[in-house]
Design a protein around this motif. Structure first.
Motif, PDB file in Angstrom:
ATOM      1  N   ASP A 133       0.771  -1.280  -0.019  1.00 50.98           N
ATOM      2  CA  ASP A 133      -0.195   0.146   0.032  1.00 50.98           C
ATOM      3  C   ASP A 133       0.866   1.170  -0.088  1.00 50.98           C
ATOM      4  O   ASP A 133       1.651   1.598   0.900  1.00 50.98           O
ATOM      5  N   THR A 191       0.152   4.403   0.443  1.00 49.45           N
ATOM      6  CA  THR A 191      -0.437   5.444   1.416  1.00 49.45           C
ATOM      7  C   THR A 191       0.712   5.389   2.577  1.00 49.45           C
ATOM      8  O   THR A 191       0.861   6.414   3.028  1.00 49.45           O
ATOM      9  N   LYS A 203      -6.455   6.371  10.577  1.00 52.17           N
ATOM     10  CA  LYS A 203      -6.906   5.653   9.422  1.00 52.17           C
ATOM     11  C   LYS A 203      -7.743   6.546   8.639  1.00 52.17           C
ATOM     12  O   LYS A 203      -7.838   5.986   7.398  1.00 52.17           O
ATOM     13  N   GLU A 204      -8.500   7.556   9.055  1.00 56.51           N
ATOM     14  CA  GLU A 204      -9.342   8.575   8.264  1.00 56.51           C
ATOM     15  C   GLU A 204      -8.455   9.374   7.173  1.00 56.51           C
ATOM     16  O   GLU A 204      -8.791   9.185   6.309  1.00 56.51           O
ATOM     17  N   ALA A 258      -7.395   6.632   4.617  1.00 58.53           N
ATOM     18  CA  ALA A 258      -8.475   6.573   3.674  1.00 58.53           C
ATOM     19  C   ALA A 258      -8.849   7.825   2.780  1.00 58.53           C
ATOM     20  O   ALA A 258      -8.988   7.428   1.415  1.00 58.53           O
ATOM     21  N   ARG A 273      -6.105   7.641   0.057  1.00 58.19           N
ATOM     22  CA  ARG A 273      -6.327   6.416  -0.763  1.00 58.19           C
ATOM     23  C   ARG A 273      -7.457   6.919  -1.818  1.00 58.19           C
ATOM     24  O   ARG A 273      -7.408   6.694  -2.999  1.00 58.19           O
ATOM     25  N   GLU A 274      -8.397   7.635  -1.375  1.00 60.95           N
ATOM     26  CA  GLU A 274      -9.303   8.142  -2.142  1.00 60.95           C
ATOM     27  C   GLU A 274      -9.099   8.859  -3.132  1.00 60.95           C
ATOM     28  O   GLU A 274      -9.412   8.933  -4.551  1.00 60.95           O
ATOM     29  N   ASP A 320      -9.214   3.483  -3.824  1.00 61.31           N
ATOM     30  CA  ASP A 320     -10.428   2.873  -3.013  1.00 61.31           C
ATOM     31  C   ASP A 320     -10.985   2.094  -4.173  1.00 61.31           C
ATOM     32  O   ASP A 320     -12.067   1.353  -3.555  1.00 61.31           O
ATOM     33  N   ARG A 321     -11.084   2.402  -5.383  1.00 59.11           N
ATOM     34  CA  ARG A 321     -11.963   1.676  -6.270  1.00 59.11           C
ATOM     35  C   ARG A 321     -11.560   0.300  -6.583  1.00 59.11           C
ATOM     36  O   ARG A 321     -10.310  -0.024  -6.254  1.00 59.11           O
ATOM     37  N   SER A 322     -12.664  -0.506  -7.255  1.00 58.83           N
ATOM     38  CA  SER A 322     -11.922  -1.864  -7.724  1.00 58.83           C
ATOM     39  C   SER A 322     -11.048  -1.804  -8.642  1.00 58.83           C
ATOM     40  O   SER A 322     -10.838  -0.952  -9.422  1.00 58.83           O
ATOM     41  N   GLN A 361      -9.977   0.697 -11.510  1.00 62.43           N
ATOM     42  CA  GLN A 361      -8.888   1.218 -11.581  1.00 62.43           C
ATOM     43  C   GLN A 361      -7.914   1.054 -12.926  1.00 62.43           C
ATOM     44  O   GLN A 361      -7.466   2.010 -13.594  1.00 62.43           O
TER      45      GLN A 361
END
Ligand code: ATP
Ligand code: SF4
Ligand code: MG
Lengths: 306, 323
Positions: free
Chosen positions: A32, A34, A44-45, A48, A51-52, A57-59, A63
């Motif tokens: 990962d 990130t 964590k937020e 996330a 990542r977004e 975050d997409r499948s 991607q």
């Protein structure tokens, strides 16, 4: 000839598609990104959110689809780390790599072809055996080792050449040597074996039966035929040299795309890795195409569609 | 008159790299050939015909480490010539057509370039003139539309055409001797017949001597003045064609004559004789033919027969027939 080129183009596109899929999946196995992009101890937020932002975050399917769509539009994405377009990064590093590869290629051919010819003509004699040792050394000595030896001798001991960086003609000598060394041995070996095969052919026997001077037999009748596989390999190797110089570029701090790829993998910078690999692949494909066309120009059997 | 070519006890042995395997591919061969004559060399596959031909031109494979005897051409011993002197003889005074005409042409050069090359090298003919001569040579070997063919490449030619092109190259400098090694990958029968007729015409027009290497005695009967029958590297019988066809003396020659195919088909590889040809690296003791010979006596198994001559140059190597 047109049909021939069209056919090659189709094959090329198919291989590039497969390459894009492979590298897309492989780069995601490194982990990962990130984690490397946030401050230690980030929430964590926050992760996330990043990542977004990066679209991670997409499948996978989504991607990949957007990756391909962007590329078709000519958009190679932005580096996660530098936040600048990958293409810009790539293009700024490319000239260095090309220059290094060209220098290494000249070196490898100037050494490889004549020594291969001599080894074939004097097969089993001193120069052939000498060449075999040389080829063995060339193929088995790791590039970083050759690089370090060169630095030790020419920079540290003699103080003749700069040990790292780029900018002058002096800077390129050692990296080109370290990179070309391996390929010189490969070019020697293929020249030798291809020459041996041609020297044993019936048309070379006939050339001798005609009473041609040995020099003419070798240079005209044998060499031109023998160079066809050498040329093919050299063409492919040139692209390899641009794209496999990671180690040499790292040892000599040479600012090429090899180091860009190295950095991309280290930082899990997916767009950088994907683009670098894909552009490398395209280069290999294009050079293969050019070699095929050159082939056709040299060889009337292909040119005239036998 | 001195003969054009004379071999005296000539041998070529192939020696393997470590020196352990010796193949006596040509063993103490003696023969003569006069200007303008045709000599046929017959024998089974592996009997040493090609090696003999390449020996005359001194273009043997590297494995041929041992040669012995004399090869007199126009009275001079070719084995004593320097490399450069030999080069000047090849293609100029002695030419040869290889066994595989399909692979004999260089794929990267035009027919004109390759046919004119002997002229340019041996006679210093300027390029343009040499090309004109090449066109004329193609015409002489009955290639249609030679003006366009000179500019084409080997892969654009049929097998029969390539064979004739190699023939054209052979006669380019009007040699005194042309050696034609018969193709093993046989061409179409009619093409083969045309090719033979062509060789004969060329010989008549240019007065050259011809050595014709073949498996086929039928062809020899039609084409040749003299015959040399080879078996396991040796000439077992040599002489004028009429003599050998009317009164063959060596049992092997007799067996060959009985196996002549009815049609001139070179694909028939003289297989009608019972038994296997010998392994030349370990030939039978004595006369190499004795395991297959119907006339063999005890002596044949222990001692090789010498060459015994009779009148008008008919020689034979056989204990029974030679005595
Ligand atoms: N380069 C070589 N090295 C070792 N032995 C060889 C070599 N060339 C030929 N020979 C051997 O020498 C012998 C004679 O071969 P050669 O080619 O002269 O026969 P040939 O009569 O021309 O046969 P064919 O009718 O098949 O053409 C054979 O036993 C062969 O195995
Ligand atoms: S020498 Fe003996 S074995 Fe040899 S051919 Fe004559 S009879 Fe036959
Ligand atoms: Mg042969």
């Amino acid at each position: 000839m047109k049909k021939f080129i069209l056919q090659r183009l189709t094959y090329s596109l198919i291989s590039l598609f497969l390459l894009s899929l492979t590298i897309f999946l492989f780069v995601r196995l490194t982990g990962d990104p990130t984690v490397l992009l946030v401050e230690p101890g980030a929430s964590k937020e926050d992760m996330a959110m990043i990542r977004e932002q990066l679209g991670l975050d997409r499948s996978l399917a989504v991607q990949y689809a957007s990756f391909v769509k962007d590329i078709v539009r000519g958009d190679f994405g932005k580096s996660f780390y530098y936040r600048t377009p990958v293409l810009e990064l790539y293009l700024s590093r490319l000239p260095s790599s090309l220059f290094l590869a060209a220098a290494a290629m000249v070196f490898s051919l100037v050494i490889g072809i004549p020594s291969g010819i001599i080894a074939a003509v004097k097969v089993g004699k001193f120069w052939d055996n000498f060449g075999k040792v040389f080829a063995l050394l060339g193929l088995s000595m790791p590039q970083f080792w050759v690089g370090l030896l060169l630095i030790l001798f020419f920079s540290v001991y003699l103080g003749w050449l700069p040990s790292s960086g780029s900018g002058t003609i002096w800077h390129v000598i050692m990296p080109a040597f370290a990179l070309g060394w391996f390929f010189a041995a490969a070019h020697m070996r293929i020249t030798r074996s291809s020459m041996l095969e041609v020297l044993g052919s019936e048309y070379v026997k006939l050339a001798r039966l005609k009473g041609l001077p040995e020099k003419r037999v070798i240079v005209k009748h044998a060499l031109k035929n023998a160079l066809i596989p050498v040329l093919t390999l050299a063409g492919i190797n040139l692209v390899l040299m641009v794209n496999v110089a990671v180690v040499v570029e790292t040892v000599f701090a040479w600012p090429g795309i090899g180091r860009l790829l190295y950095e991309g993998i280290a930082f899990r910078d997916f767009p950088v890795v994907q683009t670098t690999v894909l552009l490398s692949g395209s280069m290999i494909v294009v050079v293969n195409l050019v070699v095929d066309v050159l082939y056709a120009v040299i060889d009337p059997r292909i040119r005239l569609g036998a | 008159m001195a003969p054009l070519l004379e071999l005296k006890n000539y041998s070529t042995h192939y020696v393997s790299a470590r020196g352990t395997r010796v193949v006596k591919a040509v063993d103490t061969v003696s023969l003569v050939l006069n200007s303008g004559e045709t000599l046929g060399i017959v024998g089974e596959s592996g009997s040493g015909k090609t090696t003999l031909a390449l020996s005359i031109l001194r273009l043997l494979p590297m494995a041929a480490r041992k040669t012995d005897g004399e090869i007199l051409f126009e009275g001079e011993d070719l084995l004593k010539k320097s490399t450069e002197e030999m080069r000047q003889i090849r293609g100029k005074r002695i030419a040869m057509i290889l066994q595989d005409p399909m692979a004999s042409l260089n794929p990267l050069f035009t027919i004109g370039d390759q046919v004119s090359e002997p002229l340019r090298v041996h006679e210093g003919t300027p390029r343009r003139t040499a090309w004109q001569k090449a066109t004329a040579l193609l015409k002489a070997v009955r290639i249609t539309a030679p003006e366009t063919r000179v500019r084409e490449y080997p892969h654009q030619m049929s097998g029969g055409m390539r064979q004739r092109i190699v023939g054209a190259m052979g006669i380019a400098c009007e040699p005194r001797l042309l050696i034609a090694d018969e193709p093993t990958t046989s061409l179409d029968l009619t093409i083969q017949a045309q090719y033979l007729a062509l060789l004969r015409d060329l010989q008549r027009e240019h007065g050259l001597a011809l050595i014709f290497i073949t498996h086929n005695l039928g062809i020899v009967a039609k084409m040749c003045d003299r015959v040399a029958v080879m078996y396991a590297g040796r000439l077992v019988e040599f002489g004028p064609v009429r003599k050998i066809f009317d009164q063959p003396r060596h049992p092997y020659t007799r067996a060959l004559l009985q196996s002549i195919p009815r049609f001139a088909d070179s694909r028939n590889r003289l297989t009608a004789i019972g038994g296997q040809p010998p392994d030349l690296s370990a030939p039978p003791l004595g006369c190499a033919f004795h395991p297959r010979c119907p006339d063999a006596i005890d002596r044949c198994r222990g001692e090789a027969p010498p060459e015994t001559g009779t009148t008008n140059g008919h020689t034979v190597r056989c204990w029974v027939a030679g005595s």
